[in-house]
Design an enzyme around this catalytic site. Structure first.
Site, short mmCIF file in Angstrom:
data_model
loop_
_atom_site.label_atom_id
_atom_site.label_comp_id
_atom_site.label_asym_id
_atom_site.label_seq_id
_atom_site.Cartn_x
_atom_site.Cartn_y
_atom_site.Cartn_z
N LYS A 97 81.50 23.18 73.64
CA LYS A 97 81.12 24.38 72.89
C LYS A 97 81.96 24.45 71.62
CE LYS A 97 80.02 29.05 74.53
NZ LYS A 97 80.44 30.07 75.50
O1 G3P Z 1 79.88 33.22 76.46
C1 G3P Z 1 79.88 34.09 75.39
C2 G3P Z 1 79.28 35.44 75.58
O2 G3P Z 1 78.32 35.48 76.57
C3 G3P Z 1 80.19 36.60 75.42
O3 G3P Z 1 79.68 37.82 75.89
O4 G3P Z 1 79.88 40.21 76.48
O5 G3P Z 1 81.87 38.98 75.53
O6 G3P Z 1 79.92 39.56 74.09
P1 G3P Z 1 80.38 39.20 75.47
#
Ligand code: G3P
Length: 217
Positions: free
Chosen positions: A83
């Site tokens: 990633k």
């Molecule tokens: O993997 C990255 C992503 O899904 C992050 O989610 O909720 O931290 O914006 P969030």
């Protein structure tokens, strides 16, 4: 739509994987930090449990170090997707790793133009962040629709991996739009099973079961 689980918590991955709900896993530095585990160790453990792609994120900002990190991560297992952030250095790293046959997930995507660049750089996955756009009053689902249209217009192979999913509603909307993958925290995936009318209906059945003394075993 494939389901990836957005966590580095082994028990939660195992529970959903045993139910056939896990087509892959995504992690990021915040999720690794939350797990309290060593990144290489926990990523290896996840790769041993799950057959599908497991995203592990680089931590450097410059392309040269990112590439070295990506190559090291890729050696963990065959199902690693490296990633990288959607920066110019991330795109350079994406191109180099993709050319070497490594799966790459380009993350922190917030615009259709960024998604277009990632596809040109050979990304296996593009990760548009729905929830974080919603947080600033921009419709995150609209971005998924735009990327779907653009990728379909030109036949790009890059898979749309809808990320930053915060609700069960996001999941069904992504499936309607045609996202290839949605990555969600385990709680969101479990919440997809809930419906108030299911609970109400079951309560009614239970009352009648008790009244009539219905037994099967
Ligand atoms: O993997 C990255 C992503 O899904 C992050 O989610 O909720 O931290 O914006 P969030």
């Amino acid at each position: 739509m494939k389901f990836f689980v957005d966590t580095a918590e082994i028990d939660q991955i195992k529970e959903l994987n045993d139910l056939g709900m896990v087509d892959g896993v995504t992690t990021n530095p915040s999720l690794i930090a939350k797990s309290g585990r060593d990144i290489l160790e926990v990523t290896k453990e996840i790769c041993d449990i799950v057959d599908g792609p497991v995203s592990a994120e680089v931590v450097a900002l410059d392309a040269e170090t990112m590439l070295a990190e990506g190559r090291k991560l890729a050696k963990i297992a065959d199902n690693i997707a490296v990633k990288v952030p959607l920066t110019w250095a991330g795109l350079q790293t994406c191109k180099a790793l993709s050319d070497e046959g490594t799966m790459v997930n380009v993350t922190l995507c917030f615009s259709a133009n960024q998604a277009l660049l990632a596809a040109k750089a050979g990304a296996t996955f593009i990760s548009p962040f729905i929830g974080r756009l919603d947080d600033i009053n921009i419709d995150g689902l609209e971005l998924i629709e735009d990327i779907r249209t653009i990728y379909d217009n030109y036949g790009f192979d890059t898979q749309i991996l809808a990320a930053s999913i915060r609700s069960a509603n996001h999941m069904s909307e992504c499936a309607k739009i045609g996202a290839d993958v949605a990555t969600a925290p385990p709680a969101v995936i479990k919440n997809m099973a809930n419906h108030v009318l299911t609970d109400k209906g079951l309560a009614g059945f239970m009352a009648d079961i008790e009244k009539a003394g219905i037994k099967i075993l």
